[in-house]
Design a protein around this motif. Structure first.
Motif, PDB file in Angstrom:
ATOM      1  N   THR A   1       0.845  -1.204   0.000  1.00 19.89           N
ATOM      2  CA  THR A   1       0.000   0.000   0.000  1.00 19.89           C
ATOM      3  C   THR A   1       0.877   1.250   0.000  1.00 19.89           C
ATOM      4  OG1 THR A   1      -1.756  -1.154   1.169  1.00 19.89           O
ATOM      5  CG2 THR A   1      -1.807   1.246   1.284  1.00 19.89           C
ATOM      6  N   MET A   2       1.911   1.252   0.833  1.00 17.16           N
ATOM      7  CA  MET A   2       2.813   2.413   0.874  1.00 17.16           C
ATOM      8  C   MET A   2       3.534   2.593  -0.464  1.00 17.16           C
ATOM      9  SD  MET A   2       2.387   3.997   3.613  1.00 17.16           S
ATOM     10  CE  MET A   2       0.749   3.450   4.019  1.00 17.16           C
ATOM     11  N   MET A   3       3.909   1.470  -1.103  1.00 15.77           N
ATOM     12  CA  MET A   3       4.581   1.568  -2.412  1.00 15.77           C
ATOM     13  C   MET A   3       3.642   2.204  -3.434  1.00 15.77           C
ATOM     14  SD  MET A   3       6.394  -2.154  -2.443  1.00 15.77           S
ATOM     15  CE  MET A   3       6.882  -2.083  -4.149  1.00 15.77           C
ATOM     16  N   ALA A   4       2.364   1.806  -3.385  1.00 15.58           N
ATOM     17  CA  ALA A   4       1.391   2.363  -4.330  1.00 15.58           C
ATOM     18  C   ALA A   4       1.182   3.852  -4.046  1.00 15.58           C
ATOM     19  CB  ALA A   4       0.074   1.605  -4.224  1.00 15.58           C
ATOM     20  N   LEU A   5       1.094   4.212  -2.767  1.00 19.03           N
ATOM     21  CA  LEU A   5       0.865   5.624  -2.424  1.00 19.03           C
ATOM     22  C   LEU A   5       2.070   6.483  -2.794  1.00 19.03           C
ATOM     23  CD1 LEU A   5      -1.014   5.238   0.992  1.00 19.03           C
ATOM     24  CD2 LEU A   5      -1.965   5.979  -1.195  1.00 19.03           C
ATOM     25  N   GLU A   6       3.242   5.863  -2.743  1.00 17.13           N
ATOM     26  CA  GLU A   6       4.457   6.604  -3.106  1.00 17.13           C
ATOM     27  C   GLU A   6       4.347   7.108  -4.542  1.00 17.13           C
ATOM     28  OE1 GLU A   6       7.900   7.889  -4.631  1.00 17.13           O
ATOM     29  OE2 GLU A   6       7.410   5.847  -5.286  1.00 17.13           O
ATOM     30  N   SER A   7       3.758   6.280  -5.428  1.00 24.37           N
ATOM     31  CA  SER A   7       3.657   6.711  -6.829  1.00 24.37           C
ATOM     32  C   SER A   7       2.475   7.635  -7.065  1.00 24.37           C
ATOM     33  CB  SER A   7       3.537   5.528  -7.786  1.00 24.37           C
ATOM     34  OG  SER A   7       3.772   4.329  -7.206  1.00 24.37           O
ATOM     35  N   SER A   8       1.490   7.624  -6.156  1.00 22.53           N
ATOM     36  CA  SER A   8       0.288   8.403  -6.471  1.00 22.53           C
ATOM     37  C   SER A   8       0.131   9.667  -5.624  1.00 22.53           C
ATOM     38  CB  SER A   8      -0.960   7.524  -6.310  1.00 22.53           C
ATOM     39  OG  SER A   8      -1.080   7.105  -4.970  1.00 22.53           O
ATOM     40  N   ARG A   9       0.890   9.801  -4.555  1.00 23.80           N
ATOM     41  CA  ARG A   9       0.679  10.940  -3.659  1.00 23.80           C
ATOM     42  C   ARG A   9       1.990  11.664  -3.387  1.00 23.80           C
ATOM     43  NH1 ARG A   9      -3.652   9.082  -0.046  1.00 23.80           N
ATOM     44  NH2 ARG A   9      -2.856  10.404   1.614  1.00 23.80           N
ATOM     45  N   ASP A  10       1.906  12.988  -3.245  1.00 24.74           N
ATOM     46  CA  ASP A  10       3.110  13.763  -2.926  1.00 24.74           C
ATOM     47  C   ASP A  10       3.531  13.528  -1.484  1.00 24.74           C
ATOM     48  OD1 ASP A  10       3.306  14.763  -5.400  1.00 24.74           O
ATOM     49  OD2 ASP A  10       2.224  16.644  -4.972  1.00 24.74           O
ATOM     50  N   THR A  11       2.548  13.691  -0.577  1.00 21.80           N
ATOM     51  CA  THR A  11       2.841  13.487   0.846  1.00 21.80           C
ATOM     52  C   THR A  11       1.734  12.627   1.436  1.00 21.80           C
ATOM     53  OG1 THR A  11       1.573  15.426   1.523  1.00 21.80           O
ATOM     54  CG2 THR A  11       3.928  15.774   1.116  1.00 21.80           C
ATOM     55  N   LEU A  12       2.048  11.999   2.549  1.00 19.36           N
ATOM     56  CA  LEU A  12       1.001  11.284   3.278  1.00 19.36           C
ATOM     57  C   LEU A  12       1.323  11.272   4.763  1.00 19.36           C
ATOM     58  CD1 LEU A  12       1.251   7.460   2.856  1.00 19.36           C
ATOM     59  CD2 LEU A  12       2.510   8.938   1.334  1.00 19.36           C
ATOM     60  N   THR A  13       0.276  11.130   5.557  1.00 22.09           N
ATOM     61  CA  THR A  13       0.471  11.085   7.003  1.00 22.09           C
ATOM     62  C   THR A  13       0.199   9.673   7.487  1.00 22.09           C
ATOM     63  OG1 THR A  13      -1.805  11.822   7.303  1.00 22.09           O
ATOM     64  CG2 THR A  13      -0.094  13.502   7.508  1.00 22.09           C
ATOM     65  N   VAL A  14       1.063   9.233   8.405  1.00 20.92           N
ATOM     66  CA  VAL A  14       0.967   7.851   8.905  1.00 20.92           C
ATOM     67  C   VAL A  14       1.115   7.874  10.429  1.00 20.92           C
ATOM     68  CG1 VAL A  14       1.927   5.522   8.754  1.00 20.92           C
ATOM     69  CG2 VAL A  14       1.931   6.963   6.722  1.00 20.92           C
ATOM     70  N   VAL A  15       0.359   6.996  11.051  1.00 22.40           N
ATOM     71  CA  VAL A  15       0.285   6.941  12.519  1.00 22.40           C
ATOM     72  C   VAL A  15       1.651   6.625  13.148  1.00 22.40           C
ATOM     73  CG1 VAL A  15      -0.705   5.564  14.398  1.00 22.40           C
ATOM     74  CG2 VAL A  15      -2.150   6.328  12.512  1.00 22.40           C
ATOM     75  N   ASN A  16       2.003   7.454  14.120  1.00 19.58           N
ATOM     76  CA  ASN A  16       3.330   7.301  14.738  1.00 19.58           C
ATOM     77  C   ASN A  16       3.240   7.019  16.235  1.00 19.58           C
ATOM     78  OD1 ASN A  16       6.140   7.277  14.604  1.00 19.58           O
ATOM     79  ND2 ASN A  16       6.320   9.437  15.162  1.00 19.58           N
ATOM     80  N   ASP A  17       2.075   6.596  16.708  1.00 16.85           N
ATOM     81  CA  ASP A  17       1.981   6.299  18.142  1.00 16.85           C
ATOM     82  C   ASP A  17       1.475   4.877  18.397  1.00 16.85           C
ATOM     83  OD1 ASP A  17      -0.591   6.719  17.328  1.00 16.85           O
ATOM     84  OD2 ASP A  17      -1.079   8.242  18.830  1.00 16.85           O
ATOM     85  N   GLN A  18       1.665   4.007  17.414  1.00 16.94           N
ATOM     86  CA  GLN A  18       1.415   2.575  17.645  1.00 16.94           C
ATOM     87  C   GLN A  18       2.720   1.852  17.340  1.00 16.94           C
ATOM     88  OE1 GLN A  18      -1.912   1.103  15.252  1.00 16.94           O
ATOM     89  NE2 GLN A  18      -3.099   2.925  15.763  1.00 16.94           N
ATOM     90  N   TYR A  19       3.201   1.095  18.334  1.00 17.18           N
ATOM     91  CA  TYR A  19       4.459   0.361  18.176  1.00 17.18           C
ATOM     92  C   TYR A  19       4.178  -1.124  18.012  1.00 17.18           C
ATOM     93  CZ  TYR A  19       6.892   4.519  19.777  1.00 17.18           C
ATOM     94  OH  TYR A  19       7.388   5.787  19.886  1.00 17.18           O
ATOM     95  N   GLY A  20       4.869  -1.730  17.056  1.00 17.86           N
ATOM     96  CA  GLY A  20       4.665  -3.157  16.835  1.00 17.86           C
ATOM     97  C   GLY A  20       5.909  -3.811  16.259  1.00 17.86           C
ATOM     98  N   SER A  21       5.726  -5.044  15.810  1.00 18.57           N
ATOM     99  CA  SER A  21       6.834  -5.874  15.303  1.00 18.57           C
ATOM    100  C   SER A  21       6.559  -6.237  13.847  1.00 18.57           C
ATOM    101  CB  SER A  21       6.940  -7.164  16.112  1.00 18.57           C
ATOM    102  OG  SER A  21       7.041  -6.911  17.490  1.00 18.57           O
ATOM    103  N   PRO A  22       6.948  -5.385  12.898  1.00 16.78           N
ATOM    104  CA  PRO A  22       6.702  -5.738  11.491  1.00 16.78           C
ATOM    105  C   PRO A  22       7.369  -7.074  11.158  1.00 16.78           C
ATOM    106  CG  PRO A  22       7.454  -3.458  11.706  1.00 16.78           C
ATOM    107  CD  PRO A  22       7.632  -4.089  13.040  1.00 16.78           C
TER     108      PRO A  22
END
Ligand SMILES: NC(=O)c1ccc[n+]([C@@H]2O[C@H](COP(=O)([O-])OP(=O)(O)OC[C@H]3O[C@@H](n4cnc5c(N)ncnc54)[C@H](OP(=O)(O)O)[C@@H]3O)[C@@H](O)[C@H]2O)c1
Length: 288
Positions: free
Chosen positions: A168-189
């Motif tokens: 999803t992030m790869m697709a948004l990279e090609s279609s959007r100039d900027t995007l905001t993503v949640v930075n207060d949830q921590y996990g184990s990718p």
């Protein structure tokens, strides 16, 4: 032979890819875990040594609106399959999730296997009930909790439909100039490939059988950090991603602010820990 339910999902496809002919990956139309009788007949016929349950209702937000379906697959379905595996004389592995945990006061200590479960969402609750149901019908089953699973660009090679956070992030990279993503949830990718490697090692060695273990990418990240890393790997400017809070981006399902998994029991069982999430992401981005 290893029979895999949910064989057309991310972990199922990687298991089939890496396990070769030893793995029989069954799609939901070949083995529907909500039909206990059919599952028993199929496993009796196949007579596998192992059954790995990768079948799940994994759409965390959608599950809030369809709790009965989520329970039928994640709880009752897991129970059906564990019972069927037990009757067929197979060892059973249930794949579960970090979302069985809830809000944690400890924001710096990865969650160990016996940390109190307190799921916040329908998905987490039904997966947690699935763990209990599996234990109740098949005491020596093995429960493996993982987290934030993605396949990345390897999805298309494996014929995986849909998308994961990385694609999803790869697709948004090609279609959007900027995007905001949640930075207060921590996990184990966790790269689905690495989890599949780990599961196959477990099957090969029998290490930790009968216990509950965590198997997730090492280290920790927020969704924002993961998104930035995807941009870095795509040679895109990570500054195009801005941080936001969970409150800024309301979703139907609540998610824990901290669900980083400790793989202590996995290591103690002698199983090699999964790579650090950042290293795994680089490998995933190179898998086309
Ligand atoms: N994805 C994550 O971020 C994540 C995080 C933590 C834990 N997990 C756990 O890891 C395991 C594997 O997840 P994944 O990422 O590989 O999931 P996935 O890609 O969403 O695959 C789930 C699979 O389950 C199948 N399925 C759904 N209903 C079924 C049914 N009634 N009977 C049989 N199969 C059914 C789906 O088949 P259809 O496509 O045909 O419906 C799909 O192939 C699951 O137990 C999940 O809870 C995943």
């Amino acid at each position: 032979m290893i029979a895999v339910a949910g064989g057309s999902g991310q972990v199922g496809r990687w298991l089939a890819e890496l396990g070769g002919p030893e793995v029989v990956a069954l799609t939901s139309s070949e083995l529907d875990v909500t039909d206990g009788e059919a599952a028993s007949a199929i496993l009796k016929d196949l007579a596998p040594k192992w059954v790995i349950n990768c079948a799940a209702h994994t759409a965390v937000d959608a599950a809030e609106a369809e709790p009965e379906l989520a329970a039928a697959i994640n709880s009752q379905g897991a129970e059906n399959l564990a019972r069927a595996a037990s009757s067929a004389g197979a060892k059973f592995i249930q794949v579960s999730t970090d979302y069985v945990f809830g809000e944690s006061n400890i924001l710096s200590e990865p969650l160990v296997e016996n940390h109190l479960r307190a799921p916040m969402s329908v998905y987490g609750k039904t997966k947690s009930e699935g763990e209990d149901a599996v234990r109740a019908v098949c005491e020596d089953s093995t429960i493996i909790r993982t987290a934030w699973v993605y396949s990345g660009p390897g999805r298309s090679r494996l014929g995986l439909p849909g998308s994961d956070f990385v694609t999803t992030m790869m697709a948004l990279e090609s279609s959007r100039d900027t995007l905001t993503v949640v930075n207060d949830q921590y996990g184990s990718p966790t790269f689905a490939h690495d989890l599949a490697v780990g599961l196959l090692q477990l099957v090969k060695t029998g290490a930790g059988v009968g216990s509950t273990m965590h198997a997730a990418g090492g280290g920790r990240a927020t969704w924002f950090e993961l998104a930035r890393a995807v941009f870095e790997e795509s040679d895109a400017d990570p500054e195009r991603i801005r941080p936001c809070t969970t409150k800024d981006f309301p979703r139907p399902a609540p998610r824990p602010a901290y669900s980083v998994l400790s793989s202590q029991a996995w290591r103690c069982a002698g199983l090699p820990p999964l790579r650090n999430w950042r290293e795994a992401l680089s490998a995933a981005m190179a898998t086309r």
